[in-house]
Design a protein around this motif. Sequence first.
Motif, PDB file in Angstrom:
ATOM      1  N   GLU A  95      53.455 122.839  94.787  1.00 57.15           N
ATOM      2  CA  GLU A  95      54.780 122.689  94.195  1.00 57.15           C
ATOM      3  C   GLU A  95      55.575 121.604  94.915  1.00 57.15           C
ATOM      4  N   PHE A  96      56.138 120.687  94.154  1.00 54.48           N
ATOM      5  CA  PHE A  96      57.025 119.671  94.719  1.00 54.48           C
ATOM      6  C   PHE A  96      58.450 120.007  94.304  1.00 54.48           C
ATOM      7  N   THR A  97      59.289 120.254  95.286  1.00 55.41           N
ATOM      8  CA  THR A  97      60.661 120.666  94.998  1.00 55.41           C
ATOM      9  C   THR A  97      61.600 119.484  95.135  1.00 55.41           C
ATOM     10  N   PRO A  98      62.173 118.989  94.046  1.00 55.70           N
ATOM     11  CA  PRO A  98      63.112 117.871  94.139  1.00 55.70           C
ATOM     12  C   PRO A  98      64.423 118.295  94.762  1.00 55.70           C
ATOM     13  N   ASP A  99      65.177 117.306  95.187  1.00 53.18           N
ATOM     14  CA  ASP A  99      66.454 117.548  95.849  1.00 53.18           C
ATOM     15  C   ASP A  99      67.551 117.655  94.783  1.00 53.18           C
ATOM     16  N   ARG A 100      68.209 118.815  94.700  1.00 56.15           N
ATOM     17  CA  ARG A 100      69.236 119.003  93.680  1.00 56.15           C
ATOM     18  C   ARG A 100      70.599 119.305  94.300  1.00 56.15           C
ATOM     19  N   ARG A 101      70.849 118.743  95.476  1.00 59.76           N
ATOM     20  CA  ARG A 101      72.133 119.016  96.112  1.00 59.76           C
ATOM     21  C   ARG A 101      73.263 118.250  95.448  1.00 59.76           C
ATOM     22  N   ASN A 102      74.477 118.628  95.788  1.00 61.64           N
ATOM     23  CA  ASN A 102      75.665 117.930  95.307  1.00 61.64           C
ATOM     24  C   ASN A 102      75.626 116.494  95.824  1.00 61.64           C
ATOM     25  N   GLU A 103      75.641 115.534  94.919  1.00 61.87           N
ATOM     26  CA  GLU A 103      75.494 114.140  95.314  1.00 61.87           C
ATOM     27  C   GLU A 103      76.674 113.635  96.139  1.00 61.87           C
ATOM     28  N   ASN A 104      77.807 114.284  96.037  1.00 63.79           N
ATOM     29  CA  ASN A 104      78.991 113.812  96.746  1.00 63.79           C
ATOM     30  C   ASN A 104      79.269 114.588  98.020  1.00 63.79           C
ATOM     31  N   ALA A 105      78.309 115.417  98.452  1.00 62.87           N
ATOM     32  CA  ALA A 105      78.576 116.316  99.560  1.00 62.87           C
ATOM     33  C   ALA A 105      78.262 115.713 100.921  1.00 62.87           C
ATOM     34  N   ILE A 106      77.487 114.647 100.982  1.00 63.27           N
ATOM     35  CA  ILE A 106      77.043 114.121 102.273  1.00 63.27           C
ATOM     36  C   ILE A 106      78.196 113.424 102.986  1.00 63.27           C
ATOM     37  N   LYS A 107      78.549 113.952 104.141  1.00 64.06           N
ATOM     38  CA  LYS A 107      79.632 113.387 104.940  1.00 64.06           C
ATOM     39  C   LYS A 107      79.156 112.910 106.305  1.00 64.06           C
ATOM     40  N   ILE A 108      78.023 113.451 106.770  1.00 63.32           N
ATOM     41  CA  ILE A 108      77.572 113.112 108.116  1.00 63.32           C
ATOM     42  C   ILE A 108      76.056 113.199 108.192  1.00 63.32           C
ATOM     43  N   ILE A 109      75.458 112.232 108.894  1.00 64.57           N
ATOM     44  CA  ILE A 109      74.013 112.164 109.070  1.00 64.57           C
ATOM     45  C   ILE A 109      73.699 112.376 110.543  1.00 64.57           C
ATOM     46  N   PHE A 110      72.780 113.285 110.821  1.00 62.53           N
ATOM     47  CA  PHE A 110      72.273 113.479 112.169  1.00 62.53           C
ATOM     48  C   PHE A 110      70.828 112.993 112.187  1.00 62.53           C
ATOM     49  N   SER A 111      70.555 111.986 112.989  1.00 62.88           N
ATOM     50  CA  SER A 111      69.217 111.407 112.990  1.00 62.88           C
ATOM     51  C   SER A 111      68.600 111.429 114.377  1.00 62.88           C
TER      52      SER A 111
END
Length: 469
Positions: A95-111
């Motif tokens: 099973e491949f699960t695509p990303d269905r998150r809120n497109e406007n929700a990303i505020k911060i990236i931790f890398s």
Amino acid sequence: MVVILLKPSTATAAVALAFLNINALPIHAFQSPLTKTLRPSRSTTATATSLREHEKSNKEEDADVIIIAAPSTAEEWIQQDLEAQLSSDVHLSEEFTPDRRNENAIKIIFSDIDGSLIHYPKESQDHESARNKQQEQDHDETNRILALPPSATGLRGLISSQTLATCRDLRLEKDVKLVLVTGARTSTLLNRLPYLPKADAYCTETGGRIFYPTDDTGIDCCLEDIGQFTYTPAEYSGANVANGDLKPFGLREDMVWRKRMEVGGAGTESYVGNEVLSHRCHGEVEDEECLIDYESTDGFPLVEDEVPVSQRKGHLWQYANQLVEREGFVLDTKSYSTCFRVNSKHQTNGNFKALLDGDISHPALHIGKSTNLGCIDFYPAVSGKANCCQYIANELGFNLSTEGVCICDDDNDTEMALACSHSYIPSLTSESMLDTLRQHQSNFTQTFGPGISPTTATEVALQAIYDMT
């Protein structure tokens, strides 16, 4: 947004397009062989088939679906690469699960850094040939590959100009915060800093120390006179000098977090010899940074020697002494203030597996641990990458579990990855991390695969994040 990876057959694509049309979903169809996979195009020369160019010509329509024609299905792509990396028979579920998150929700990236933003050639070849091979594979003269200074073992990491440019654009164009989180010692970060993306915060020692960039360096005095280190970003393809992309900057430490580490088990003695200077302590404003005595310093580390572990106070160092005196372990404590490392390659007592498996216990109430490529890191229980990320998200007013995303590759990133809303994996370095992906498939998006260079896989992850903000 839904990302679908398809084999490059007209019939397969037609079925998918028909399904999407029936469901009235706006579509961006992007067909490309994986050897020239989804790539950002924010360099000086635009890529004709890139999503960015397609997005510019379709601004009136929001894309819910991206179709990428690929030489294999998603799980075959993942499996083949893991077999190449791990030399073992491993695979994900079908099973491949695509990303269905809120497109406007990303505020911060931790890398994470190593294996996530920076990659090391697998072949036993000199650095120049590795870099040339990387550039030939990328087929992009405008995306120069930068080489970092050699590590203690002689390895030189690679980072692409596109990675640096995309991180910049995420911060400046999308107003997304970027935080780099590494298990490396602080001195290692400082050596690499000119080659890393400019970030809003830098976290070292598995989250034990937090630093913020200072852009007001050099005001009213000469930085060399006060001992303040400055870091001048290395030039990369697409860097805009007029916008300050290559402007020198300094660092200041988060002293509230530092105090939490001191009280939580790191003590104060371990910072001696490992300070990062802050010129604010030489000014008229008495900030918390000025609680540190910098008078006898002229750089990093301090001119005085580090305090031996046997003389350090705090739960962390008590446990370190126990491992040395009772169990006969060899510890790596050089340039660490809030962490120490047990490297399997350094041990002669035959007890590393017992320590790894927990048969040799540690005081979990006070001490946390994580594993990374044959090493075990121990640190105060209040530290760790996940706790560090939570602290920074709180300080910035963000919800980590709904507004934070992660880029990572290894076991010591697991807690951080699962604390965020979603995580992107540009490379995979352990079978145990693969187990995590199996258990939490909807939490992760893999961007690596056969025929894709590691730096390109990082670019794909960053592009996906950019297009979702």
